[in-house]
Design a protein around this motif. Structure first.
Motif, short mmCIF file in Angstrom:
data_model
loop_
_atom_site.label_atom_id
_atom_site.label_comp_id
_atom_site.label_asym_id
_atom_site.label_seq_id
_atom_site.Cartn_x
_atom_site.Cartn_y
_atom_site.Cartn_z
N PHE A 139 44.46 39.34 49.69
CA PHE A 139 44.04 39.88 48.23
C PHE A 139 43.57 40.90 48.02
CE2 PHE A 139 43.14 34.94 48.58
CZ PHE A 139 43.97 34.61 47.66
N ILE A 177 47.12 42.91 47.87
CA ILE A 177 47.62 42.45 46.51
C ILE A 177 46.66 43.47 45.45
CG2 ILE A 177 47.76 40.68 44.61
CD1 ILE A 177 47.90 38.66 46.76
N SER A 231 49.28 44.05 42.06
CA SER A 231 48.27 43.15 41.31
C SER A 231 48.82 42.43 39.98
CB SER A 231 46.80 43.56 41.11
OG SER A 231 47.04 45.00 40.55
N TYR A 256 51.59 38.01 38.63
CA TYR A 256 50.58 37.10 38.78
C TYR A 256 51.06 36.17 39.87
CZ TYR A 256 53.60 33.89 36.21
OH TYR A 256 54.78 33.02 35.78
N TRP A 267 49.46 36.26 43.40
CA TRP A 267 48.34 35.51 43.68
C TRP A 267 48.19 34.30 44.02
CZ3 TRP A 267 44.07 38.73 43.49
CH2 TRP A 267 44.21 39.94 43.03
#
Length: 309
Positions: free
Chosen positions: A147, A150, A155, A158, A161
């Motif tokens: 994360f 990302i 980022s 979406y 994620w």
């Protein structure tokens, strides 16, 4: 003079590293030769050696491929030297395999810097981390690094994620099939795997205390050296160095949380620390400083290895 031997990455240096790994690995194994009388024991030791060697060269590849280190043999040698601080890891195949899969994940996450095939890299890294957690559950904490990566790079999309959760489903299906096929009680397995022990009281003798203390001191030296010099390094590598440092601290958290605590779990910090040590020694402006740092680590590792035989 000693440090300059590994200044360039040559076939001779690789051969020397392989010989040193073979030498120290089997010197430690000779303490208990019961495995020689068993085919399973021989196969297990052979697999353990291969995983150790593969992890060393994979760490070196990650450093050189992403511009974190120069084309030298320092990373491979530092990985071996840090491993000698806690030679009992040569008998812990589970943590060696977990660490190897974490390295595969780290390779994919560091390469996100190129912004090519980002989704594939995020999925692969997440998958390898979940596989590593099958060998040691708390390796799942390395998802934090996914994360973080990302956030650094992709980022805004979406779907990136969601990819770690898709990887989780894939590994969960495999795990369920595996436990069902071999009749393993999944609930008992998860209960044992997810136990936490925050007490650091596993040290049984002075040597273990000394090894841990020296390792912490050496680690702090190289980590803070990176913090100090980070702003002066190439801008394209700064994010990658941050991920390496984050990987080191996540490895520390895994060690702290793990039940049945032992120094073996510190192996998860060895690869990032080897890269940081290589970056430090290559950044040093004088050969004298390079020699002092390298010889200090070398002497500490040899002393602690011999002390624990």
């Amino acid at each position: 003079m000693i440090a300059s031997v590994f200044k360039k990455s040559t076939p001779l240096n690789y051969a020397l590293v392989v010989f040193l790994v073979l030498f120290f690995f089997f010197i430690y194994q000779f303490q208990d030769l019961s495995w020689i009388s068993s085919v399973v024991g021989l196969l297990k030791k052979g697999l353990t050696f291969i995983v150790v060697l593969a992890s060393i060269f994979l760490t070196s590849f990650i450093g050189k491929r992403n511009g974190l280190t120069k084309d030298s043999g320092y990373t491979a040698v530092f990985y071996l030297l840090f491993s000698l601080f806690f030679p009992s890891i040569f008998n812990n195949l589970n943590i060696l395999l977990a660490n190897f899969f974490i390295l595969l994940a780290l390779r994919r996450l560091i390469s996100l810097q190129s912004m090519k095939a980002s989704k594939e890299k995020i999925f692969d890294a997440s998958l390898w981390i979940f596989v590593a957690s099958l060998f040691h559950f708390w390796c799942i904490l390395f998802l934090i690094l996914v994360f973080i990566s990302i956030i650094f790079h992709v980022s805004r999309d979406y779907t990136n994620w969601v990819l770690p959760f898709i990887a989780f489903i894939a590994v969960a299906i495999f795990f369920t099939f595996f436990t069902s096929f071999f009749g393993i009680n999944t609930i008992d397995y998860l209960q044992k795997s997810t136990q936490i022990n925050l007490a650091i009281d596993y040290f049984t003798n002075l040597t273990q205390n000394l090894a841990f203390s020296i390792y912490v001191s050496v680690a702090l030296f190289f980590v803070f050296s990176m913090f100090i010099t980070l702003s002066h390094r190439l801008s394209m590598t700064q994010t990658s160095y941050k991920k390496i440092v984050a990987s080191f601290f996540i490895g520390v958290f895994v060690f702290v949380l793990s039940a049945n605590k032992s120094s073996d779990f510190l192996l998860l910090t060895t690869a990032p620390l080897a890269i940081l040590a290589s970056a430090h020694i290559e950044y040093s402006q004088t050969k004298f400083k390079q020699e002092i740092v390298f010889i200090a680590v070398l002497l500490c590792s040899l002393f602690l290895f011999v002390s624990q035989l």
